[in-house]
Write an enzyme that holds these catalytic residues in place. Sequence first.
Site, PDB file in Angstrom:
ATOM      1  N   CYS A 155      14.909  25.513 -40.362  1.00 25.60           N
ATOM      2  CA  CYS A 155      15.932  26.549 -40.474  1.00 25.60           C
ATOM      3  C   CYS A 155      17.172  26.035 -41.202  1.00 25.60           C
ATOM      4  O   CYS A 155      17.941  26.819 -41.756  1.00 25.60           O
ATOM      5  CB  CYS A 155      16.315  27.090 -39.099  1.00 25.60           C
ATOM      6  SG  CYS A 155      17.002  25.854 -37.986  1.00 25.60           S
ATOM      7  N   ASN A 156      17.375  24.723 -41.213  1.00 23.34           N
ATOM      8  CA  ASN A 156      18.581  24.153 -41.822  1.00 23.34           C
ATOM      9  C   ASN A 156      18.338  23.438 -43.143  1.00 23.34           C
ATOM     10  O   ASN A 156      19.302  23.033 -43.795  1.00 23.34           O
ATOM     11  CB  ASN A 156      19.245  23.161 -40.862  1.00 23.34           C
ATOM     12  CG  ASN A 156      20.008  23.866 -39.762  1.00 23.34           C
ATOM     13  OD1 ASN A 156      20.470  24.984 -39.945  1.00 23.34           O
ATOM     14  ND2 ASN A 156      20.131  23.215 -38.618  1.00 23.34           N
ATOM     15  N   ARG A 157      17.081  23.268 -43.540  1.00 22.93           N
ATOM     16  CA  ARG A 157      16.832  22.516 -44.768  1.00 22.93           C
ATOM     17  C   ARG A 157      15.472  22.868 -45.366  1.00 22.93           C
ATOM     18  O   ARG A 157      14.547  23.288 -44.667  1.00 22.93           O
ATOM     19  CB  ARG A 157      16.900  21.023 -44.501  1.00 22.93           C
ATOM     20  CG  ARG A 157      15.801  20.473 -43.613  1.00 22.93           C
ATOM     21  CD  ARG A 157      16.040  19.008 -43.257  1.00 22.93           C
ATOM     22  NE  ARG A 157      17.209  18.874 -42.392  1.00 22.93           N
ATOM     23  CZ  ARG A 157      18.354  18.323 -42.776  1.00 22.93           C
ATOM     24  NH1 ARG A 157      18.481  17.860 -44.012  1.00 22.93           N
ATOM     25  NH2 ARG A 157      19.377  18.232 -41.949  1.00 22.93           N
ATOM     26  N   SER A 214      21.948  16.642 -39.296  1.00 23.11           N
ATOM     27  CA  SER A 214      21.807  17.975 -38.715  1.00 23.11           C
ATOM     28  C   SER A 214      23.153  18.665 -38.589  1.00 23.11           C
ATOM     29  O   SER A 214      24.208  18.011 -38.524  1.00 23.11           O
ATOM     30  CB  SER A 214      21.152  17.890 -37.334  1.00 23.11           C
ATOM     31  OG  SER A 214      19.860  17.349 -37.420  1.00 23.11           O
ATOM     32  N   GLY A 220      17.665  17.044 -31.093  1.00 22.84           N
ATOM     33  CA  GLY A 220      16.344  16.426 -31.024  1.00 22.84           C
ATOM     34  C   GLY A 220      15.232  17.172 -31.708  1.00 22.84           C
ATOM     35  O   GLY A 220      14.168  16.600 -31.953  1.00 22.84           O
ATOM     36  N   GLN A 225      10.168  18.010 -35.760  1.00 27.98           N
ATOM     37  CA  GLN A 225       9.761  18.613 -37.032  1.00 27.98           C
ATOM     38  C   GLN A 225       9.279  17.555 -38.025  1.00 27.98           C
ATOM     39  O   GLN A 225       8.343  17.794 -38.788  1.00 27.98           O
ATOM     40  CB  GLN A 225      10.922  19.424 -37.602  1.00 27.98           C
ATOM     41  CG  GLN A 225      11.215  20.684 -36.783  1.00 27.98           C
ATOM     42  CD  GLN A 225      12.603  21.258 -37.044  1.00 27.98           C
ATOM     43  OE1 GLN A 225      13.523  20.547 -37.464  1.00 27.98           O
ATOM     44  NE2 GLN A 225      12.769  22.554 -36.788  1.00 27.98           N
ATOM     45  N   ALA A 297       9.649  33.987 -28.065  1.00 24.61           N
ATOM     46  CA  ALA A 297       9.563  33.068 -26.921  1.00 24.61           C
ATOM     47  C   ALA A 297       8.968  31.735 -27.330  1.00 24.61           C
ATOM     48  O   ALA A 297       8.346  31.044 -26.519  1.00 24.61           O
ATOM     49  CB  ALA A 297       8.738  33.704 -25.795  1.00 24.61           C
TER      50      ALA A 297
END
Length: 556
Positions: A155-157, A214, A220, A225, A297
């Site tokens: 989601c961040n990279r 991050s 963590g 990932q 979920a």
Amino acid sequence: MAVSSGITATFALESLIHTAGASCSSPSSWPSLICIRTTRSKIRCAVVRRLGPPLVRSPRCEVASSPSFDTATSTSSSLDSARSSSLSALELLKTSAADRYTKERSSIVVIGLSVHTAPVEMREKLAIPEAEWPRAIEELCNLNHIEEAAVLSTCNRMEIYVVALSQHRGVKEVTDWMSKTSGIPVLELSKHRFLLYNKDATQHIFEVSAGLDSLVLGEGQILAQVKQVVKVGQGVVGFGRNISGLFRHAITVGKRVRSETNIASGAVSVSSAAVELALMKLPESSHATARMLVIGAGKMGKLVIKHLVAKGFTKMVVVNRSEEKVAAICEEMEDVEIVYKPLTELFASAAEADVVFTSTASENPLFLKEHVENLPPAIPEVGGLRLFIDISVPRNVGSCVDNPETARVYNVDDLKEVVAANKEERLRKAMEALAIIEEESRQFEAWRDSLETVPTIKKLRAYAERIRMAELEKCLSKMGDEIPKKTRKAVDDLSRGIVNKLLHGPMQHLRCDGSDSRTLTETVENMHALNRMFNLETEISVFEQKIRAKVEQIQK
């Protein structure tokens, strides 16, 4: 003369591929075409086998435009010309002094965009689902100057790690591939991408695995990932020795940093930051009455639920594709009232919620502008505005939803507001981890350096063993047929001992594992000297193998 011969070789190879190939046609012909970019920046296309059409992403909440391709045909005379010139082109390539690919060490390169360099609107177009990572690796390794590859998409990279025969050409080919798969122009990508080479690339993935890069320091989930990259890469041809070794070492670094420093103590995750952001945006008086809805979920959704419970929320609705995961969460949190709703009741559930957390792996938006505008206002206690906290990439709330009058939409990029706190303490923890990363980086570079001499070591041993066996057979034959086994073994052991002692010196000078002061340059010089002295065959370069395969395909 060296430069001149190099240019001649390049042009001859370009001519060979150009005359034998066909220019790219419609998307339906993708399975049999691949584009080759020459040093003159002109696209040449050679007929080669592909595993399938390239990965293509469509923009979110926008109409995707289809790429157009010019079509052309090649004549039989051009194929004959290609066949006749193939040998000379390959020979020029092999013997050219300017052919860096057969003489220089390949480079580890990372081409990436992260939350620090690119907005979520761009990252989501580049995002590659985990199931498609093997396909992406194969496509990347089909590029002319790429030997190995790996994809880290979160989601961040979105980061692509490659072993490139040429840094410049490798970066260009990968950037073009990223542009083609995402629909983002190369110029726009170049504004937001970052490029790191060799030691810098190694240090970067180690920092990523340790949680230093991050958005939330020390979180963590990124280590899990990175582990998944290795798991998915198993058995994929392009996930080779250098890249797999890099990621495995990164996992070791991530574990060591977390066990030897306190970087993870008190660290928040993306999910906990999302909960904090929601509480920051809600009126404090409404914290006890705000109605919470969690969509998804999975790992992220489960963490959102846990952090909501930690903040005192004891009732919430969870929308998920199946009920099993929600039931498992309910068993863990017996004192919390969790109401399960299927996806078919998504909008009805959102209409009854004041805060909506979205964290699904859906590649298409769950909420578009008309969906959000048709929802009733939230309760007066929260100011009548419904909050959407979207921590998914690609986003679950479409880019067309731009904060209508009845709602406020936040995504992962907005979490920076939460993480900005305690910056000084975060930097102090990072310094502790950097010392470990520096040490581990040196160890990895020493390991990679040692790979340079492995083929020569194997060939030298094989060469010595062939001589030993030949001479041993001569000796035993002269001793007659009635040689006792004990004598035969003694002679065999003697020959092995002599060979091992003779090889000890050369082998020591081929070592480059960081255990002594010997430099890589000195070791490589020793390797070339041994190759010349013992006439050891050198391995055909990967680049030459690729070109030869293309020529053979053309000749068919």
